[in-house]
Enzyme design. Sequence first.
Site, PDB file in Angstrom:
ATOM      1  CB  CYS A   1      37.843  38.013  69.401  1.00 53.21           C
ATOM      2  SG  CYS A   1      39.329  37.033  69.307  1.00 53.21           S
TER       3      CYS A   1
ATOM      4  CB  VAL B   1      29.314  32.416  76.721  1.00 51.13           C
ATOM      5  CG1 VAL B   1      30.343  33.318  77.386  1.00 51.13           C
ATOM      6  CG2 VAL B   1      29.143  31.104  77.493  1.00 51.13           C
TER       7      VAL B   1
END
Length: 454
Positions: free
Chosen positions: A137, A348
Amino acid sequence: MTLLGDASIAGGRKEEEGEIISIRGGRPLSGRVEVKGAKNLVTKAMVASLLGESPSILRDVPEISDVAVVRSLLEVHGVRVEDGVEPGSLVLDPRDVESAHFEEIDAHAGASRIPILFCGPLLHRLGQAFIPDLGGCRIGDRPIDFHLDALRKFGAVVEKLPSGIRLSAPQGLRGASIHLPYPSVGATEQVLLTAVRAKGVTELRNAAIEPEIMDLIAVLQKMGAIISYEPNRVIFIEGVDRLKGYDHRAIFDRNEAASWASAAIATDGEIFVAGARQQEMLTFLNVLRKVGADFDVQEDGILFRRDGELRPVVVETDVHPGFMTDWQQPLIVALTQASGRSVVHETVYENRFGFTQALVKMGADIVVHPHGLQEGVRRVARRALEQAAVITGPTALRGADITVPDLRGGYSHVIAALTAEGESIVRNVGIIRRGYPDFFAKLRALGADFDVIG
Ligand code: EPZ
């Protein structure tokens, strides 16, 4: 909902392979779905089978394209992969592993990040490896520097080529002392898959300890590996000369479970997620409680539903046992229906709010702060790359024409369309099939009103 049944659709594709769906929203999703093995364990356990001298059996394997990509990569390297006797199981036989040819590997790598985890096993088996440029992704630049630094510490020679990276291990691989700059899931897996057959002991500090990592450790231990860990993210691996095949039932997919839970809350429905377990979802369940959702933990799964008006929350994503970064996209759809101002600090990845543009197009009030928000008391250490999203609700969502950007964002687009009043056209839906098995069938089981139109 007009079921197209078996009739082929535009382009002769089977309905289940449809890329464009038309959704009529505004109805609660209610019913039962079952989550099988975790995408982010199963794909790694399949790679681990390369290290064994005998066949492995992996159970509860989801039928998703990420698994298909790893299956074909293994076959290109001479691993025989067959469906097992038990439905949803695979038998992986690595006894004829030989090096594949670059063009074959490249053709199979697909949009996946898993190929990077072939390095250690192939270096042990063949003394060399070639890994084409990685997919996955677009949620940040997804570097692999932690992986390559670790491999060099084991004694691998890494050569970067325009088309990917070539690795060799002229003196074999030996145990190393590795301290990760960040508890990276992939880099921890890289070290585990390399250290188990390296000569000597490996000490890994600042390791990821996600449930999927612990399940991979269980797989490796079944193969004959000697792995221990301490409470402060330190993992010790004593290299062994030989490993055998494993028989393992994969841990359930807590990302998929959290996605369906968020769908129940966003659409004011009630969904029983069979296979979901409380232990691995504690942090997610705490946030649901704060949002004003209800859940009922049962023997064989968890029932999720809204419990009155949704309340705003402040969430910080983090490594385990914190709130998973993969959980924030579906949750944000539910937060558009909460009464007040919610904040999600994404610590993150540096670019994981792209999907919110489509929600804004549908009427949501979401403001993304690309450099984070310096407000409020924080539990999670601030990171330079972090971003924040401020969601103010409740807002009525209206159907729109949207294109899926990535796996978890794409799932959220579908949930938003199901929450919205009116019709939505959702394009590029195939990306969702990478991580959500039987996606259309599950939506139908929950009463979603949609057609595959292209
Ligand atoms: C795994 O990705 C998962 N993917 C991700 O799920 C998940 O979001 C992520 O772990 C965090 O839990 C798979 O397991 C296939 P990381 P991974 O290495 O291993 C930086 C999904 O939807 N980093 O823990 O790639 C990185 O940029 C996917 O199923 C480096 O800087 O994640 C990121 O900021 C999305 N250098 C952070 O660490 C490196 O060499 C966390 O990445 C490696 C990572």
